[in-house]
Design a protein around this motif. Structure first.
Motif, mmCIF file in Angstrom:
data_model
loop_
_atom_site.group_PDB
_atom_site.id
_atom_site.type_symbol
_atom_site.label_atom_id
_atom_site.label_comp_id
_atom_site.label_asym_id
_atom_site.label_seq_id
_atom_site.Cartn_x
_atom_site.Cartn_y
_atom_site.Cartn_z
ATOM 1 N N ILE A 1 -14.897 13.591 12.558
ATOM 2 C CA ILE A 1 -13.962 12.773 11.785
ATOM 3 C C ILE A 1 -12.838 12.318 12.712
ATOM 4 O O ILE A 1 -12.249 13.134 13.416
ATOM 5 N N SER A 2 -12.552 11.026 12.687
ATOM 6 C CA SER A 2 -11.466 10.500 13.520
ATOM 7 C C SER A 2 -10.288 9.976 12.711
ATOM 8 O O SER A 2 -9.205 9.769 13.271
ATOM 9 N N GLU A 3 -10.518 9.719 11.425
ATOM 10 C CA GLU A 3 -9.414 9.184 10.628
ATOM 11 C C GLU A 3 -9.651 9.464 9.154
ATOM 12 O O GLU A 3 -10.762 9.271 8.666
ATOM 13 N N VAL A 4 -8.609 9.903 8.472
ATOM 14 C CA VAL A 4 -8.649 10.098 7.024
ATOM 15 C C VAL A 4 -7.351 9.535 6.448
ATOM 16 O O VAL A 4 -6.269 10.006 6.785
ATOM 17 N N LEU A 5 -7.477 8.517 5.608
ATOM 18 C CA LEU A 5 -6.306 7.909 4.990
ATOM 19 C C LEU A 5 -6.402 8.070 3.483
ATOM 20 O O LEU A 5 -7.441 7.769 2.889
ATOM 21 N N VAL A 6 -5.339 8.544 2.878
ATOM 22 C CA VAL A 6 -5.311 8.739 1.429
ATOM 23 C C VAL A 6 -4.224 7.838 0.846
ATOM 24 O O VAL A 6 -3.060 7.916 1.249
ATOM 25 N N PHE A 7 -4.630 6.979 -0.081
ATOM 26 C CA PHE A 7 -3.693 6.050 -0.713
ATOM 27 C C PHE A 7 -3.578 6.357 -2.206
ATOM 28 O O PHE A 7 -4.560 6.749 -2.849
ATOM 29 N N ALA A 8 -2.397 6.132 -2.750
ATOM 30 C CA ALA A 8 -2.255 6.054 -4.201
ATOM 31 C C ALA A 8 -2.616 4.629 -4.587
ATOM 32 O O ALA A 8 -2.095 3.680 -4.006
ATOM 33 N N GLY A 9 -3.538 4.494 -5.541
ATOM 34 C CA GLY A 9 -4.003 3.154 -5.891
ATOM 35 C C GLY A 9 -5.142 2.724 -4.992
ATOM 36 O O GLY A 9 -5.758 3.526 -4.296
ATOM 37 N N ASP A 10 -5.425 1.453 -5.014
ATOM 38 C CA ASP A 10 -6.538 0.891 -4.243
ATOM 39 C C ASP A 10 -5.992 -0.247 -3.384
ATOM 40 O O ASP A 10 -5.612 -1.305 -3.908
ATOM 41 N N ALA B 1 0.844 -1.202 0.000
ATOM 42 C CA ALA B 1 0.000 0.000 0.000
ATOM 43 C C ALA B 1 0.876 1.248 0.000
ATOM 44 O O ALA B 1 1.900 1.296 0.688
ATOM 45 N N SER B 2 0.453 2.254 -0.766
ATOM 46 C CA SER B 2 1.223 3.486 -0.891
ATOM 47 C C SER B 2 0.453 4.648 -0.274
ATOM 48 O O SER B 2 -0.551 5.097 -0.817
ATOM 49 N N LEU B 3 0.913 5.128 0.866
ATOM 50 C CA LEU B 3 0.229 6.211 1.569
ATOM 51 C C LEU B 3 0.582 7.558 0.947
ATOM 52 O O LEU B 3 1.752 7.861 0.721
ATOM 53 N N VAL B 4 -0.443 8.356 0.714
ATOM 54 C CA VAL B 4 -0.258 9.727 0.250
ATOM 55 C C VAL B 4 -0.296 10.679 1.437
ATOM 56 O O VAL B 4 0.512 11.614 1.540
ATOM 57 N N ALA B 5 -1.246 10.439 2.331
ATOM 58 C CA ALA B 5 -1.388 11.227 3.558
ATOM 59 C C ALA B 5 -2.211 10.411 4.543
ATOM 60 O O ALA B 5 -3.018 9.570 4.133
ATOM 61 N N ALA B 6 -1.990 10.636 5.836
ATOM 62 C CA ALA B 6 -2.684 9.822 6.843
ATOM 63 C C ALA B 6 -2.887 10.629 8.118
ATOM 64 O O ALA B 6 -1.928 11.083 8.733
ATOM 65 N N TYR B 7 -4.161 10.807 8.488
ATOM 66 C CA TYR B 7 -4.517 11.577 9.686
ATOM 67 C C TYR B 7 -5.399 10.705 10.570
ATOM 68 O O TYR B 7 -6.368 10.107 10.084
ATOM 69 N N SER B 8 -5.064 10.630 11.833
ATOM 70 C CA SER B 8 -5.861 9.793 12.720
ATOM 71 C C SER B 8 -5.635 10.207 14.160
ATOM 72 O O SER B 8 -4.642 10.864 14.486
ATOM 73 N N THR B 9 -6.566 9.810 15.009
ATOM 74 C CA THR B 9 -6.371 9.995 16.444
ATOM 75 C C THR B 9 -5.725 8.756 17.050
ATOM 76 O O THR B 9 -5.562 8.686 18.266
ATOM 77 N N ARG B 10 -5.384 7.778 16.246
ATOM 78 C CA ARG B 10 -4.579 6.640 16.694
ATOM 79 C C ARG B 10 -3.264 6.655 15.933
ATOM 80 O O ARG B 10 -3.188 7.155 14.807
ATOM 81 N N ARG B 11 -2.246 6.066 16.537
ATOM 82 C CA ARG B 11 -0.965 5.935 15.846
ATOM 83 C C ARG B 11 -1.106 4.841 14.803
ATOM 84 O O ARG B 11 -1.524 3.721 15.111
ATOM 85 N N LEU B 12 -0.717 5.148 13.563
ATOM 86 C CA LEU B 12 -0.999 4.250 12.453
ATOM 87 C C LEU B 12 0.164 3.353 12.068
ATOM 88 O O LEU B 12 -0.043 2.259 11.541
ATOM 89 N N ARG B 13 1.385 3.836 12.285
ATOM 90 C CA ARG B 13 2.549 3.101 11.806
ATOM 91 C C ARG B 13 3.614 3.060 12.888
ATOM 92 O O ARG B 13 3.842 4.065 13.579
ATOM 93 N N SER B 14 4.291 1.936 12.991
ATOM 94 C CA SER B 14 5.383 1.844 13.959
ATOM 95 C C SER B 14 6.509 2.799 13.581
ATOM 96 O O SER B 14 7.234 3.287 14.453
ATOM 97 N N ALA B 15 6.639 3.084 12.285
ATOM 98 C CA ALA B 15 7.717 3.972 11.831
ATOM 99 C C ALA B 15 7.423 5.439 12.142
ATOM 100 O O ALA B 15 8.323 6.276 12.069
ATOM 101 N N TYR B 16 6.187 5.741 12.475
ATOM 102 C CA TYR B 16 5.835 7.136 12.770
ATOM 103 C C TYR B 16 6.020 7.410 14.258
ATOM 104 O O TYR B 16 5.394 6.759 15.095
ATOM 105 N N THR B 17 6.860 8.356 14.568
ATOM 106 C CA THR B 17 7.149 8.650 15.976
ATOM 107 C C THR B 17 6.782 10.089 16.341
ATOM 108 O O THR B 17 7.168 10.574 17.399
ATOM 109 N N GLY B 18 6.051 10.753 15.465
ATOM 110 C CA GLY B 18 5.669 12.138 15.715
ATOM 111 C C GLY B 18 4.384 12.248 16.520
ATOM 112 O O GLY B 18 3.914 11.275 17.125
#
Lengths: 132, 291
Positions: free
Chosen positions: B261-270, B43-60
């Protein structure tokens, strides 16, 4: 309720209004910078998009600042009473640490020119929203 | 001297576990994000906003919040060790100025692309609320609230996943869209999308329920779906994202969001054809109590 108030210096005014609750020297770039949104109408005029119920707590270090500069030409032109800035400065002084509904402090001259969204559309200053 | 062998550095379960985090050899929690497996699958993420942590690689951080008390204090809010929004920090940030409400100044992008969505104008910032799922949410005022990214472009195919709750599914709403050109998702009793052509007649939401909407912008094969149900397919046009991305309204501000809104995920592709898609949806359904 949202109303549109004409303001040639809309962005400067919006920032000055925000400074009443968080003065510029206390803000970082990541912080909120303005109180109200601004728009450019279809005829090129600038308007402040005012939520008439929006309130802020007046900061202990708040000053009238650039709000007075923006109002001064209207005072010179006779649209506003000569003591407008003095009255507003006194209001801010009396409200330090208290919540103020910002639109309540707008001079009547500006409130009289305020338009609703529908009125803006009817006047041809905003486009009527279309559905696909 | 402590030496880690390569085998000790690799999670033997990979990133396929469905729960939020595991326990390492020393008992320390190793967070596994709900998107980790999907990304590992391609999956290719374009942008990802959430009130939960989405990725282990994200530490912000999750978001920057503004309190409405004295001085209108602002603070960045992170996550707990289990990846939930740090609601204790939210409460402290609001209370620090004696305020009673918090507003989203910035919703940080967890994709790694730095496409944070924010608004520097106070009256356009959505209200923070715990939400009936207690996971945290941005509540839009059906007037002029919106969060914008800086300019970027993304051509189709684009898929947007959207966890939301509205009290009025019949109100005409564009809950997101591109800023520079007219494309976005909408609902007005039925869910649809527009990207140069209108795909309407999609699923019907339930009022006051947390639900996930999925919008796939793919020309004549565009589709919309509710809670991972069967998709309504048709021609939505070929316009991609340009000029950035807006949450809470259409490009022209004409049809504002009327709910939370609690989560918005934008992907390139499906991403729905990927092996881990079903597990991701099920985990999302459980986390946000989707019904």
């Amino acid at each position: 309720m949202i109303v549109f108030v004409p303001a040639a210096s809309a962005e400067t005014l919006s920032e000055a209004l925000w400074s009443l609750t968080r003065p510029a020297h206390l803000r970082s770039e990541a912080d909120t910078q303005r109180l109200f949104a601004t728009i450019e109408a279809l005829n090129g005029t600038r308007w402040l998009e005012v939520d008439t119920l929006e309130s802020v707590v007046i900061h202990a270090e708040a000053e009238l600042g650039s709000i007075a500069d923006i109002l001064q030409p209207f005072i010179h032109a006779g649209h506003l009473p000569a003591d407008t800035n003095t009255q507003l400065a006194a209001l801010i002084e009396s409200k330090r640490g208290q919540r103020l509904v910002v639109y309540d402090a707008f001079p009547e001259f500006f409130k009289a020119q305020a338009k609703t969204r529908d009125e803006m559309i009817t006047a041809g200053w905003l486009a009527a929203p279309v559905t696909p | 001297m402590l030496v880690s062998t390569p085998s000790q550095l690799v999670n033997p379960l990979g990133n396929r576990r469905r729960h939020g985090f595991g326990t390492g050899a020393g008992g320390a929690a190793a967070f596994i994000g709900p998107l980790d497996a999907l990304i590992a699958d391609g999956a290719s993420l374009v942008a990802a906003y959430s009130t939960r942590r989405l990725r282990s690689a994200y530490t912000g951080n999750a978001l920057r919040i503004r309190g409405d008390g004295t001085g209108s204090p602002e603070a960045d809010i992170g996550f707990t060790a289990t990846g939930d929004l740090d609601t204790t920090a939210v409460a402290a940030a609001i209370a620090s100025g004696g305020g009673s409400n918090g507003y989203f100044r910035t919703w940080y992008d967890q994709s790694g692309n730095g496409r944070n969505a924010g608004n520097s104008t106070a009256s356009q910032q959505p209200l923070y609320a715990a939400g009936s799922h207690s996971k945290g949410t941005a509540t839009f005022d059906n007037s002029n609230d919106q969060l914008d990214t800086a300019s970027f472009s993304q051509a189709q195919t684009v898929t947007v996943l959207f966890v939301q709750r509205t009290a009025d599914r019949t109100d005409f709403v564009y809950p997101f869209g591109g800023i520079g050109a007219f494309m976005g998702g909408f609902w007005s009793t039925t869910v649809g999308l527009y990207a140069g052509a209108s795909l309407g007649g999609g699923p019907i939401m339930t009022n006051n329920a947390w639900q996930q909407l999925r919008f796939t912008f793919a020309g004549a094969s565009s589709k919309v779906s509710l809670n991972n149900g069967s998709a309504t397919t048709g021609d939505g046009g070929t316009t991609g994202i340009s000029g950035g991305f807006r949450i809470g309204n259409r490009y022209d501000g004409a049809w504002p969001m009327n709910g939370s809104i609690s989560e918005v995920l934008v992907f390139a592709g499906d991403p729905t054809g990927l092996a881990s898609w079903s597990a991701f949806y099920t985990a999302t359904q459980t986390y946000f109590s989707l019904t």
